[in-house]
Design a protein around this motif. Structure first.
Motif, PDB file in Angstrom:
ATOM      1  N   SER A 279       6.723 -18.010  19.317  1.00  0.00           N
ATOM      2  CA  SER A 279       7.482 -17.568  18.141  1.00  0.00           C
ATOM      3  C   SER A 279       6.592 -17.692  16.913  1.00  0.00           C
ATOM      4  CB  SER A 279       8.744 -18.419  17.938  1.00  0.00           C
ATOM      5  OG  SER A 279       9.556 -18.414  19.094  1.00  0.00           O
ATOM      6  N   ALA A 280       6.784 -16.773  15.956  1.00  0.00           N
ATOM      7  CA  ALA A 280       5.968 -16.808  14.743  1.00  0.00           C
ATOM      8  C   ALA A 280       6.753 -16.265  13.562  1.00  0.00           C
ATOM      9  CB  ALA A 280       4.687 -15.993  14.936  1.00  0.00           C
ATOM     10  N   LEU A 281       6.492 -16.833  12.388  1.00  0.00           N
ATOM     11  CA  LEU A 281       7.025 -16.337  11.120  1.00  0.00           C
ATOM     12  C   LEU A 281       5.836 -15.967  10.257  1.00  0.00           C
ATOM     13  CD1 LEU A 281       9.448 -15.947   9.096  1.00  0.00           C
ATOM     14  CD2 LEU A 281       8.902 -18.261   8.282  1.00  0.00           C
ATOM     15  N   ILE A 282       5.834 -14.717   9.755  1.00  0.00           N
ATOM     16  CA  ILE A 282       4.764 -14.238   8.884  1.00  0.00           C
ATOM     17  C   ILE A 282       5.365 -13.918   7.523  1.00  0.00           C
ATOM     18  CG2 ILE A 282       3.031 -12.431   8.515  1.00  0.00           C
ATOM     19  CD1 ILE A 282       2.808 -12.133  11.529  1.00  0.00           C
ATOM     20  N   ILE A 283       4.748 -14.426   6.446  1.00  0.00           N
ATOM     21  CA  ILE A 283       5.175 -14.106   5.087  1.00  0.00           C
ATOM     22  C   ILE A 283       3.946 -13.650   4.313  1.00  0.00           C
ATOM     23  CG2 ILE A 283       6.300 -14.896   2.992  1.00  0.00           C
ATOM     24  CD1 ILE A 283       7.659 -17.060   4.532  1.00  0.00           C
ATOM     25  N   ASN A 284       3.988 -12.418   3.765  1.00  0.00           N
ATOM     26  CA  ASN A 284       2.821 -11.948   3.029  1.00  0.00           C
ATOM     27  C   ASN A 284       2.931 -12.277   1.546  1.00  0.00           C
ATOM     28  OD1 ASN A 284       4.317  -9.939   1.694  1.00  0.00           O
ATOM     29  ND2 ASN A 284       3.611  -8.295   3.013  1.00  0.00           N
TER      30      ASN A 284
ATOM     31  N   ASN B  88      -1.317  -5.138  -4.659  1.00  0.00           N
ATOM     32  CA  ASN B  88      -0.284  -5.746  -3.818  1.00  0.00           C
ATOM     33  C   ASN B  88      -0.598  -5.598  -2.331  1.00  0.00           C
ATOM     34  OD1 ASN B  88       1.292  -6.571  -5.997  1.00  0.00           O
ATOM     35  ND2 ASN B  88       2.439  -4.656  -6.055  1.00  0.00           N
ATOM     36  N   PHE B  89      -1.104  -4.422  -1.962  1.00  0.00           N
ATOM     37  CA  PHE B  89      -1.321  -4.132  -0.551  1.00  0.00           C
ATOM     38  C   PHE B  89      -2.696  -4.529  -0.035  1.00  0.00           C
ATOM     39  CE2 PHE B  89       1.896  -0.566  -1.305  1.00  0.00           C
ATOM     40  CZ  PHE B  89       2.945  -1.312  -0.806  1.00  0.00           C
ATOM     41  N   TRP B  90      -3.633  -4.759  -0.949  1.00  0.00           N
ATOM     42  CA  TRP B  90      -4.998  -5.124  -0.561  1.00  0.00           C
ATOM     43  C   TRP B  90      -5.391  -6.387  -1.316  1.00  0.00           C
ATOM     44  CZ3 TRP B  90      -7.504  -2.317   3.203  1.00  0.00           C
ATOM     45  CH2 TRP B  90      -6.905  -1.092   3.564  1.00  0.00           C
ATOM     46  N   GLN B  91      -6.324  -7.118  -0.757  1.00  0.00           N
ATOM     47  CA  GLN B  91      -6.713  -8.387  -1.373  1.00  0.00           C
ATOM     48  C   GLN B  91      -7.391  -8.190  -2.720  1.00  0.00           C
ATOM     49  OE1 GLN B  91      -7.332 -11.773   0.444  1.00  0.00           O
ATOM     50  NE2 GLN B  91      -7.248 -11.192   2.575  1.00  0.00           N
ATOM     51  N   SER B  92      -8.068  -7.069  -2.888  1.00  0.00           N
ATOM     52  CA  SER B  92      -8.785  -6.800  -4.131  1.00  0.00           C
ATOM     53  C   SER B  92      -9.088  -5.319  -4.201  1.00  0.00           C
ATOM     54  CB  SER B  92     -10.101  -7.599  -4.180  1.00  0.00           C
ATOM     55  OG  SER B  92     -10.982  -7.139  -3.158  1.00  0.00           O
ATOM     56  N   LYS B  93      -9.494  -4.864  -5.363  1.00  0.00           N
ATOM     57  CA  LYS B  93      -9.871  -3.454  -5.496  1.00  0.00           C
ATOM     58  C   LYS B  93     -11.117  -3.156  -4.654  1.00  0.00           C
ATOM     59  CE  LYS B  93     -12.657  -4.008  -9.715  1.00  0.00           C
ATOM     60  NZ  LYS B  93     -12.803  -3.604 -11.144  1.00  0.00           N
ATOM     61  N   GLU B  94     -11.980  -4.151  -4.489  1.00  0.00           N
ATOM     62  CA  GLU B  94     -13.177  -3.960  -3.662  1.00  0.00           C
ATOM     63  C   GLU B  94     -12.804  -3.719  -2.209  1.00  0.00           C
ATOM     64  OE1 GLU B  94     -14.262  -5.769  -7.391  1.00  0.00           O
ATOM     65  OE2 GLU B  94     -12.855  -6.457  -5.864  1.00  0.00           O
ATOM     66  N   GLU B  95     -11.801  -4.482  -1.708  1.00  0.00           N
ATOM     67  CA  GLU B  95     -11.347  -4.289  -0.332  1.00  0.00           C
ATOM     68  C   GLU B  95     -10.732  -2.908  -0.148  1.00  0.00           C
ATOM     69  OE1 GLU B  95     -11.221  -6.360   2.715  1.00  0.00           O
ATOM     70  OE2 GLU B  95     -12.980  -6.934   1.551  1.00  0.00           O
ATOM     71  N   PHE B  96      -9.965  -2.472  -1.152  1.00  0.00           N
ATOM     72  CA  PHE B  96      -9.368  -1.141  -1.074  1.00  0.00           C
ATOM     73  C   PHE B  96     -10.449  -0.067  -1.012  1.00  0.00           C
ATOM     74  CE2 PHE B  96      -8.084   2.750  -3.267  1.00  0.00           C
ATOM     75  CZ  PHE B  96      -7.029   3.151  -2.464  1.00  0.00           C
ATOM     76  N   LEU B  97     -11.437  -0.157  -1.890  1.00  0.00           N
ATOM     77  CA  LEU B  97     -12.501   0.850  -1.908  1.00  0.00           C
ATOM     78  C   LEU B  97     -13.318   0.840  -0.621  1.00  0.00           C
ATOM     79  CD1 LEU B  97     -13.712   0.397  -5.590  1.00  0.00           C
ATOM     80  CD2 LEU B  97     -12.489   2.370  -4.655  1.00  0.00           C
ATOM     81  N   LYS B  98     -13.408  -0.315   0.018  1.00  0.00           N
ATOM     82  CA  LYS B  98     -14.186  -0.438   1.253  1.00  0.00           C
ATOM     83  C   LYS B  98     -13.412   0.064   2.471  1.00  0.00           C
ATOM     84  CE  LYS B  98     -16.493  -3.970   4.094  1.00  0.00           C
ATOM     85  NZ  LYS B  98     -16.801  -5.417   4.218  1.00  0.00           N
ATOM     86  N   LYS B  99     -12.101  -0.241   2.531  1.00  0.00           N
ATOM     87  CA  LYS B  99     -11.334   0.033   3.750  1.00  0.00           C
ATOM     88  C   LYS B  99     -10.206   1.042   3.562  1.00  0.00           C
ATOM     89  CE  LYS B  99     -12.160  -4.697   5.398  1.00  0.00           C
ATOM     90  NZ  LYS B  99     -11.509  -5.964   5.826  1.00  0.00           N
ATOM     91  N   GLY B 100      -9.783   1.267   2.324  1.00  0.00           N
ATOM     92  CA  GLY B 100      -8.662   2.170   2.078  1.00  0.00           C
ATOM     93  C   GLY B 100      -9.094   3.423   1.342  1.00  0.00           C
ATOM     94  N   PHE B 101      -8.122   4.222   0.937  1.00  0.00           N
ATOM     95  CA  PHE B 101      -8.415   5.440   0.179  1.00  0.00           C
ATOM     96  C   PHE B 101      -7.138   5.931  -0.483  1.00  0.00           C
ATOM     97  CE2 PHE B 101      -7.872   6.290   4.697  1.00  0.00           C
ATOM     98  CZ  PHE B 101      -6.836   7.209   4.725  1.00  0.00           C
TER      99      PHE B 101
ATOM    100  N   HIS C 213      -6.304 -10.057   7.866  1.00  0.00           N
ATOM    101  CA  HIS C 213      -6.821 -10.595   6.590  1.00  0.00           C
ATOM    102  C   HIS C 213      -7.007  -9.531   5.521  1.00  0.00           C
ATOM    103  CE1 HIS C 213      -8.934 -13.681   9.448  1.00  0.00           C
ATOM    104  NE2 HIS C 213      -7.623 -13.886   9.393  1.00  0.00           N
ATOM    105  N   ASN C 214      -6.369  -8.382   5.651  1.00  0.00           N
ATOM    106  CA  ASN C 214      -6.475  -7.364   4.612  1.00  0.00           C
ATOM    107  C   ASN C 214      -5.474  -7.596   3.487  1.00  0.00           C
ATOM    108  OD1 ASN C 214      -8.613  -5.861   5.611  1.00  0.00           O
ATOM    109  ND2 ASN C 214      -7.295  -4.691   6.972  1.00  0.00           N
ATOM    110  N   ILE C 215      -4.493  -8.440   3.727  1.00  0.00           N
ATOM    111  CA  ILE C 215      -3.531  -8.809   2.700  1.00  0.00           C
ATOM    112  C   ILE C 215      -3.247 -10.301   2.848  1.00  0.00           C
ATOM    113  CG2 ILE C 215      -1.508  -8.261   4.137  1.00  0.00           C
ATOM    114  CD1 ILE C 215      -0.126  -7.264   1.609  1.00  0.00           C
ATOM    115  N   GLU C 216      -3.065 -10.982   1.728  1.00  0.00           N
ATOM    116  CA  GLU C 216      -2.838 -12.426   1.765  1.00  0.00           C
ATOM    117  C   GLU C 216      -1.468 -12.741   2.353  1.00  0.00           C
ATOM    118  OE1 GLU C 216      -4.576 -15.016   1.194  1.00  0.00           O
ATOM    119  OE2 GLU C 216      -6.379 -14.217   0.248  1.00  0.00           O
ATOM    120  N   GLY C 217      -1.399 -13.795   3.129  1.00  0.00           N
ATOM    121  CA  GLY C 217      -0.137 -14.218   3.703  1.00  0.00           C
ATOM    122  C   GLY C 217      -0.300 -15.509   4.476  1.00  0.00           C
ATOM    123  N   ARG C 218       0.811 -16.014   4.987  1.00  0.00           N
ATOM    124  CA  ARG C 218       0.827 -17.244   5.761  1.00  0.00           C
ATOM    125  C   ARG C 218       1.518 -16.979   7.093  1.00  0.00           C
ATOM    126  NH1 ARG C 218       3.014 -21.780   1.598  1.00  0.00           N
ATOM    127  NH2 ARG C 218       2.259 -23.179   3.247  1.00  0.00           N
TER     128      ARG C 218
END
Length: 272
Positions: free
Chosen positions: A51-56, A168-181, A32-37
């Motif tokens: 079997s599974a198909l993932i599309i972000n 693009n890579f994170w759901q929001s800037k808040e998520e990036f600041l919390k989990k990314g760098f 759930h760090n990036i939106e997709g189906r």
């Protein structure tokens, strides 16, 4: 075919293996760090799915599990054909960018859906700490005339304006600041280069770098990538590198920073 609810995304983890587990952005959808189906053939608490198909949210597609699953495959084709009409993050008539596409699926797509398939083989690297040499600079280096800063709440909007990969890579800037760098290089107050964690999954960090065209060839990518790698190593994380085979500058930089080729794999851009 079943489209999973987010709470059930973890059920496809059983399909990850040596061949496909190296796609951090695939795993970012699952976590759930990036939106997709995610679409699966079945959701069985005992057996899981086959079997599974993932599309972000960028239209990047991944297929996991059995390919000889005829009923599911028919549904996959329907999902791909209706892609352009999907609403939300998957709209705008973007092509499908299929990572790790197999010969079977590439043949099936070109035979049954479209012949407009462009192939861009990619190179997967593995980090060798013993081969790593710091490519940054010290404060005593008088030849470096720029400023390096970590991406923070104060400058993240400027970083996003320079390169939208954070969103693009994170759901929001808040998520990036919390989990990314990430880090930026500034010429006075202007961002000229940026390196971020495109994902942080299972102790691995996917590196994304962009340098403004007029500032390329100055070694900024090596400097900013080194800063990101140092951050990874300091936190016990493994940096990851991945690029198109014919991207010679990226491949040379990877080797300079201690990355070694693991394998080549297929990527196809599919216009339906």
């Amino acid at each position: 075919m079943i489209e999973l609810e987010k709470k059930d995304f973890q059920h496809v983890k059983s399909l990850l293996n040596e061949e496909n587990h190296h796609f951090p952005l695939l795993k970012s959808v699952i976590s759930h760090n990036i939106e997709g189906r995610i679409f699966v053939d079945e959701l069985n608490p005992q057996k899981g799915c086959q079997s599974a198909l993932i599309i972000n949210n960028m239209g990047w597609a991944y297929f996991l599990g059995r390919e000889d699953n005829d009923d599911f495959n028919e549904h996959v084709e329907e999902i791909l054909k209706s892609f352009a009409s999907m609403t939300g993050n998957l709209a705008n008539n973007n092509p499908i960018i299929w990572f790790g596409i197999s010969d079977y699926w590439r043949g099936r797509v070109t035979e049954r859906l479209t012949t407009d398939v462009q192939d861009y083989p990619r190179m997967q690297y593995i980090f060798n700490p013993e081969g790593y040499q710091f490519g940054g600079y010290t404060k005593d280096d008088t030849n470096f005339h720029y400023e390096i800063a970590e991406i923070t709440e104060e400058n993240i909007q400027q970083a996003i304006a320079f390169n939208e990969s954070i969103i693009n890579f994170w759901q929001s800037k808040e998520e990036f600041l919390k989990k990314g760098f990430g880090y930026i290089v500034l010429d006075r107050e202007k961002i000229i280069s940026q390196s971020i964690s495109a994902s942080v999954e299972d102790g691995e960090v996917e590196i994304d770098i962009l340098t403004e065209q007029d500032y390329r060839g100055k070694g900024l990518a090596k400097i900013i990538a080194s800063r990101l790698i140092e951050k990874c190593l300091g936190e016990g994380l493994i940096p990851k590198w991945d690029c198109i085979v014919n991207n010679t500058p990226s491949r040379k930089l990877a080797e300079q920073l201690g990355f070694e080729v693991k394998k080549e794999y297929n990527l196809s851009i599919i216009n339906l």
